[in-house]
Motif scaffolding. Sequence first.
Motif, PDB file in Angstrom:
ATOM      1  N   MET A   1       4.712 -25.712  34.914  1.00 36.28           N
ATOM      2  CA  MET A   1       4.992 -26.922  34.132  1.00 36.28           C
ATOM      3  C   MET A   1       5.969 -27.802  34.912  1.00 36.28           C
ATOM      4  SD  MET A   1       5.215 -25.627  30.159  1.00 36.28           S
ATOM      5  CE  MET A   1       6.409 -24.315  30.445  1.00 36.28           C
ATOM      6  N   PRO A   2       5.829 -29.134  34.793  1.00 34.41           N
ATOM      7  CA  PRO A   2       6.737 -30.019  35.511  1.00 34.41           C
ATOM      8  C   PRO A   2       8.161 -29.899  34.978  1.00 34.41           C
ATOM      9  CG  PRO A   2       5.325 -31.239  34.010  1.00 34.41           C
ATOM     10  CD  PRO A   2       4.801 -29.847  34.050  1.00 34.41           C
ATOM     11  N   ARG A   3       9.091 -30.270  35.823  1.00 36.07           N
ATOM     12  CA  ARG A   3      10.509 -30.214  35.486  1.00 36.07           C
ATOM     13  C   ARG A   3      10.955 -31.573  34.935  1.00 36.07           C
ATOM     14  NH1 ARG A   3      15.268 -27.563  38.194  1.00 36.07           N
ATOM     15  NH2 ARG A   3      13.719 -26.287  39.251  1.00 36.07           N
ATOM     16  N   VAL A   4      11.772 -31.548  33.860  1.00 36.89           N
ATOM     17  CA  VAL A   4      12.382 -32.775  33.349  1.00 36.89           C
ATOM     18  C   VAL A   4      13.885 -32.547  33.224  1.00 36.89           C
ATOM     19  CG1 VAL A   4      10.372 -33.664  32.114  1.00 36.89           C
ATOM     20  CG2 VAL A   4      11.944 -32.099  30.951  1.00 36.89           C
ATOM     21  N   ARG A   5      14.614 -33.619  33.381  1.00 38.41           N
ATOM     22  CA  ARG A   5      16.074 -33.552  33.240  1.00 38.41           C
ATOM     23  C   ARG A   5      16.435 -34.096  31.865  1.00 38.41           C
ATOM     24  NH1 ARG A   5      18.971 -33.989  38.707  1.00 38.41           N
ATOM     25  NH2 ARG A   5      17.890 -31.995  38.691  1.00 38.41           N
ATOM     26  N   VAL A   6      17.233 -33.333  31.126  1.00 40.02           N
ATOM     27  CA  VAL A   6      17.562 -33.680  29.742  1.00 40.02           C
ATOM     28  C   VAL A   6      19.077 -33.755  29.592  1.00 40.02           C
ATOM     29  CG1 VAL A   6      17.374 -32.965  27.321  1.00 40.02           C
ATOM     30  CG2 VAL A   6      15.465 -32.573  28.894  1.00 40.02           C
ATOM     31  N   LEU A   7      19.537 -34.894  29.084  1.00 37.49           N
ATOM     32  CA  LEU A   7      20.951 -35.029  28.736  1.00 37.49           C
ATOM     33  C   LEU A   7      21.127 -34.473  27.327  1.00 37.49           C
ATOM     34  CD1 LEU A   7      23.762 -36.026  29.469  1.00 37.49           C
ATOM     35  CD2 LEU A   7      23.137 -38.281  28.588  1.00 37.49           C
ATOM     36  N   VAL A   8      21.889 -33.370  27.219  1.00 40.07           N
ATOM     37  CA  VAL A   8      21.982 -32.650  25.949  1.00 40.07           C
ATOM     38  C   VAL A   8      23.255 -33.018  25.203  1.00 40.07           C
ATOM     39  CG1 VAL A   8      20.584 -30.709  26.717  1.00 40.07           C
ATOM     40  CG2 VAL A   8      23.052 -30.660  27.112  1.00 40.07           C
ATOM     41  N   LEU A   9      23.170 -32.930  23.888  1.00 40.78           N
ATOM     42  CA  LEU A   9      24.327 -33.192  23.032  1.00 40.78           C
ATOM     43  C   LEU A   9      25.156 -31.922  22.894  1.00 40.78           C
ATOM     44  CD1 LEU A   9      23.000 -35.457  20.141  1.00 40.78           C
ATOM     45  CD2 LEU A   9      24.275 -36.110  22.179  1.00 40.78           C
ATOM     46  N   GLN A  10      25.833 -31.575  23.954  1.00 43.27           N
ATOM     47  CA  GLN A  10      26.660 -30.376  23.956  1.00 43.27           C
ATOM     48  C   GLN A  10      27.928 -30.689  24.727  1.00 43.27           C
ATOM     49  OE1 GLN A  10      26.339 -27.429  22.433  1.00 43.27           O
ATOM     50  NE2 GLN A  10      28.292 -26.760  23.271  1.00 43.27           N
ATOM     51  N   HIS A  11      29.066 -30.545  24.065  1.00 41.83           N
ATOM     52  CA  HIS A  11      30.339 -30.850  24.704  1.00 41.83           C
ATOM     53  C   HIS A  11      30.529 -30.004  25.957  1.00 41.83           C
ATOM     54  CE1 HIS A  11      34.497 -32.139  25.055  1.00 41.83           C
ATOM     55  NE2 HIS A  11      34.861 -30.879  25.183  1.00 41.83           N
ATOM     56  N   GLY A  29      13.778 -41.221  28.053  1.00 37.20           N
ATOM     57  CA  GLY A  29      14.067 -41.832  26.765  1.00 37.20           C
ATOM     58  C   GLY A  29      13.592 -41.027  25.583  1.00 37.20           C
ATOM     59  N   ASP A  30      12.626 -40.125  25.789  1.00 39.91           N
ATOM     60  CA  ASP A  30      12.137 -39.308  24.684  1.00 39.91           C
ATOM     61  C   ASP A  30      13.257 -38.414  24.150  1.00 39.91           C
ATOM     62  OD1 ASP A  30       9.597 -40.341  24.721  1.00 39.91           O
ATOM     63  OD2 ASP A  30       8.773 -38.758  25.998  1.00 39.91           O
ATOM     64  N   ILE A  31      13.350 -38.326  22.831  1.00 41.93           N
ATOM     65  CA  ILE A  31      14.361 -37.486  22.183  1.00 41.93           C
ATOM     66  C   ILE A  31      13.703 -36.147  21.853  1.00 41.93           C
ATOM     67  CG2 ILE A  31      16.013 -37.322  20.286  1.00 41.93           C
ATOM     68  CD1 ILE A  31      15.899 -40.378  20.074  1.00 41.93           C
ATOM     69  N   VAL A  32      14.306 -35.058  22.343  1.00 39.98           N
ATOM     70  CA  VAL A  32      13.642 -33.765  22.303  1.00 39.98           C
ATOM     71  C   VAL A  32      14.556 -32.679  21.742  1.00 39.98           C
ATOM     72  CG1 VAL A  32      12.102 -34.306  24.235  1.00 39.98           C
ATOM     73  CG2 VAL A  32      14.357 -33.321  24.706  1.00 39.98           C
ATOM     74  N   ARG A  33      13.920 -31.552  21.399  1.00 42.51           N
ATOM     75  CA  ARG A  33      14.637 -30.330  21.039  1.00 42.51           C
ATOM     76  C   ARG A  33      14.501 -29.356  22.201  1.00 42.51           C
ATOM     77  NH1 ARG A  33      11.069 -30.682  16.985  1.00 42.51           N
ATOM     78  NH2 ARG A  33      10.234 -28.617  17.498  1.00 42.51           N
ATOM     79  N   GLY A  43      18.503 -33.408  22.710  1.00 40.09           N
ATOM     80  CA  GLY A  43      18.762 -34.035  23.995  1.00 40.09           C
ATOM     81  C   GLY A  43      17.821 -35.207  24.206  1.00 40.09           C
ATOM     82  N   VAL A  44      18.055 -35.939  25.290  1.00 40.94           N
ATOM     83  CA  VAL A  44      17.213 -37.079  25.647  1.00 40.94           C
ATOM     84  C   VAL A  44      16.756 -36.898  27.082  1.00 40.94           C
ATOM     85  CG1 VAL A  44      17.119 -39.576  25.973  1.00 40.94           C
ATOM     86  CG2 VAL A  44      18.395 -38.625  24.037  1.00 40.94           C
ATOM     87  N   VAL A  45      15.461 -37.066  27.297  1.00 38.30           N
ATOM     88  CA  VAL A  45      14.938 -36.985  28.656  1.00 38.30           C
ATOM     89  C   VAL A  45      15.542 -38.124  29.474  1.00 38.30           C
ATOM     90  CG1 VAL A  45      12.873 -37.038  30.095  1.00 38.30           C
ATOM     91  CG2 VAL A  45      12.803 -35.926  27.846  1.00 38.30           C
ATOM     92  N   PRO A  91      32.561 -37.973  29.055  1.00 34.85           N
ATOM     93  CA  PRO A  91      31.378 -37.128  29.210  1.00 34.85           C
ATOM     94  C   PRO A  91      30.129 -37.870  28.751  1.00 34.85           C
ATOM     95  CG  PRO A  91      33.160 -35.931  28.127  1.00 34.85           C
ATOM     96  CD  PRO A  91      33.578 -37.364  28.171  1.00 34.85           C
ATOM     97  N   PRO A  92      29.062 -37.881  29.553  1.00 34.92           N
ATOM     98  CA  PRO A  92      27.835 -38.584  29.125  1.00 34.92           C
ATOM     99  C   PRO A  92      27.324 -38.126  27.765  1.00 34.92           C
ATOM    100  CG  PRO A  92      27.690 -37.968  31.445  1.00 34.92           C
ATOM    101  CD  PRO A  92      28.939 -37.322  30.905  1.00 34.92           C
ATOM    102  N   ALA A  93      27.474 -36.837  27.452  1.00 32.95           N
ATOM    103  CA  ALA A  93      27.010 -36.348  26.147  1.00 32.95           C
ATOM    104  C   ALA A  93      27.777 -37.012  25.004  1.00 32.95           C
ATOM    105  CB  ALA A  93      27.143 -34.841  26.075  1.00 32.95           C
ATOM    106  N   SER A  94      29.068 -37.266  25.212  1.00 33.80           N
ATOM    107  CA  SER A  94      29.868 -37.908  24.171  1.00 33.80           C
ATOM    108  C   SER A  94      29.424 -39.345  23.939  1.00 33.80           C
ATOM    109  CB  SER A  94      31.353 -37.872  24.552  1.00 33.80           C
ATOM    110  OG  SER A  94      31.811 -36.540  24.653  1.00 33.80           O
ATOM    111  N   VAL A  95      29.069 -40.033  25.018  1.00 37.79           N
ATOM    112  CA  VAL A  95      28.583 -41.413  24.879  1.00 37.79           C
ATOM    113  C   VAL A  95      27.206 -41.409  24.222  1.00 37.79           C
ATOM    114  CG1 VAL A  95      28.130 -43.571  26.081  1.00 37.79           C
ATOM    115  CG2 VAL A  95      29.893 -42.018  26.954  1.00 37.79           C
TER     116      VAL A  95
END
Length: 725
Positions: A1-11, A29-33, A43-45, A91-95
């Motif tokens: 499966m292809p790799r995606v980078r996800v910015l997660v909502l985790q401090h 931009g996709d919002i994912v679990r 998180g967001v792709v 932190p990017p997650a905080s923003v």
Amino acid sequence: MPRVRVLVLQHGLGALDYAAPPEMALAPGDIVRVPLGPREIVGVVWETEALAANEVPDAKLRAVRGRYDVPPVPAQMRRLIDWVADYYMAPPASVLRMALSLTALEPARKLIEYRLGGALPTRATPQRLQAIERLEGRQGSPRELAAAAEVSEAVIRGLIAGGTLVAVDAGPERAPPQPDADFAQPVLSYEQAVAAADLVAAVDAHAFAPFLLDGVTGSGKTEVYFEAVAAALRAADDGLGGQILVLVPEIALTAPWLERFAARFGCAPLAWHSDLRASERRRAWRAVADGGARVVVGARSALFLPFVNLRLIVIDEAHEASFKQEDGVSYHARDVAVMRAQAENIPIILATATPAIETRVQVARGRYTELKLPSRFGGAQLPDIDTIDLRSNPPVRGRWISPPLLAALRNNLQIGEQSLLFLNRRGYAPMTLCRACGERIECPQCTAWMVEHRLTQRLMCHHCGYQTPPPPACPACGAEGMLVPCGPGVERVAEEVAQVLPDARVALVTSDTIYSPARAAALIASVDAGDIDILIGTQLVTKGYHFPNLTLVGVVDADLGLAGGDLRAGERTFQQIAQVSGRAGRGAKPGRVLLQTHQPEARVMQALVHYDAEGFYAAETAQREELGMPPFGRLAAIIISGPNEAQASATARAIGRAAPKIDGINVLGPAPAPLSMLRGRYRFRLLVHARRSADVQGMIRGWLGGIEVPSAVRVAVDIDPHSFL
């Protein structure tokens, strides 16, 4: 499966790599679990350029679990999040968390909420009566109602069990109302029409264009930028899309603005603020994300809503200090809004009667276009401003209103005109002192005095919110009957007015009494109906209100804002007093302003009296430039805090010793913060002062990155600080 980078909502985490199931066809931009340990998180792709927290081989990647059925986070919004995280060192997650509403991600479901049903409780406790008073016109879950009423959830559930609060179906999601650009065409003055034409042309050009709409109080700035809003709405009607964001400093102040908007466009805009119920928040966020919400008004957090096609940003009262967020991600909404407008390639309007020095300098440098409205609309005149020298005209001992101001209040009362007394200090008294031993009652969690609120019979800390009933005896020496209030707050001024003008009908206007748009609307109705003779308030009364019969403004302590070493103290005092002065004489009757001061000769007082804004700002700006202070230099604060004073102090000293020696950058400190304990944490500060071109963020990253910090100690960075406490 292809790799995606996800910015997660985790401090504490940034972007993580996951495997993307091909059937999902994920895109940035996709919002994912996604899985994280035993849990699933949101998180967001993100783009692959985002730095991954760690590199994981393809074989060990865990798969994305699912995608939410909501519009993706737009590319411009993702770039803004990246910029805010980088510039403000957050932190990017905080923003990202500020841009996502977790409530809005879940599918619609039937919500049972509660509202007052008319039945009185069989047992009327003070908490229940408080809840009934504060929940008038409100509807929400037990938790939301408890927060709104400032009572426990048990109190709310007791009212539900007794039938005082009744269940209601929150109903299906409704589309937001659609404003009509041509609902009511205004009649503009020549000055207004010229300024409006420039703004409309900028909206039609669909290009980045920052404007300063600089108009005196009562000049009709709102009507002018409403024409730009109308232009953006017409573009939406033409099939070009288009949304408008209007930022206001405090949502409780928007009641008069909302009335003017509805009169111009036929309906209210969509509102975004922390007081929304969960169901309202979900509907609002989704309406913004799918483009259904055309006009949104909100406090600074609305800046991070996921607009799909933003065409215009307006910042009302753009000088306001409340646009600077101090907790969490420390950012300035005015500056971030300009960056968002640039990313979206749209115009932005900064509307104010008292522009900040930073904004004036941008105009002088040719980066912003200034549109001026130098006179009041409809022939109304600016009020006369005079000082009362408290050294020669002091109030009677134990009182705070001087004889000249009292005489002016009495005269206004006799002729049937309304007055306003301004003191930017909530409560009854800022300090409670023991006459026996000199003890001053402090907050147990902060190095701050407890403020007496006599109306609610509480002592309150305005920094952390701690409350307690006033003690019957001094907690230090045990003496009874020796605790006395020191200094005035608005409640004490109201008490004095009741004593010296017993026939006057008085209204208190503070965040304790006007805490919602509904309360503000009720206040406006009372004033307009002539049911109030004297308004007594804090900074809440300095902006937005238009009371034609209000002809006298008295500033009880014009020197209050000049205390301390804040570099913006003079500017802030000028702005605040100029704004509150602007409430007088907005109708056909002339207005008058009286400033009680011990320093009538001070530059700021003379500038106010003579309407010499240009001279005042020129002197302030020259002083900033000479000292290399913003906007001619850079400042950054580093705040170290911890529950153990010695540990926090040692960490601060270690950071201070490791400060790099770089030409053009000076590091001051560490030193105990003026507010040396806040919410039970001891605080120390360092201040970085640098030339304008210096890479302050890069220097701080390299500096702090090599220092080991104990787990209980926090190190926060505040870029472009406004508070020095």
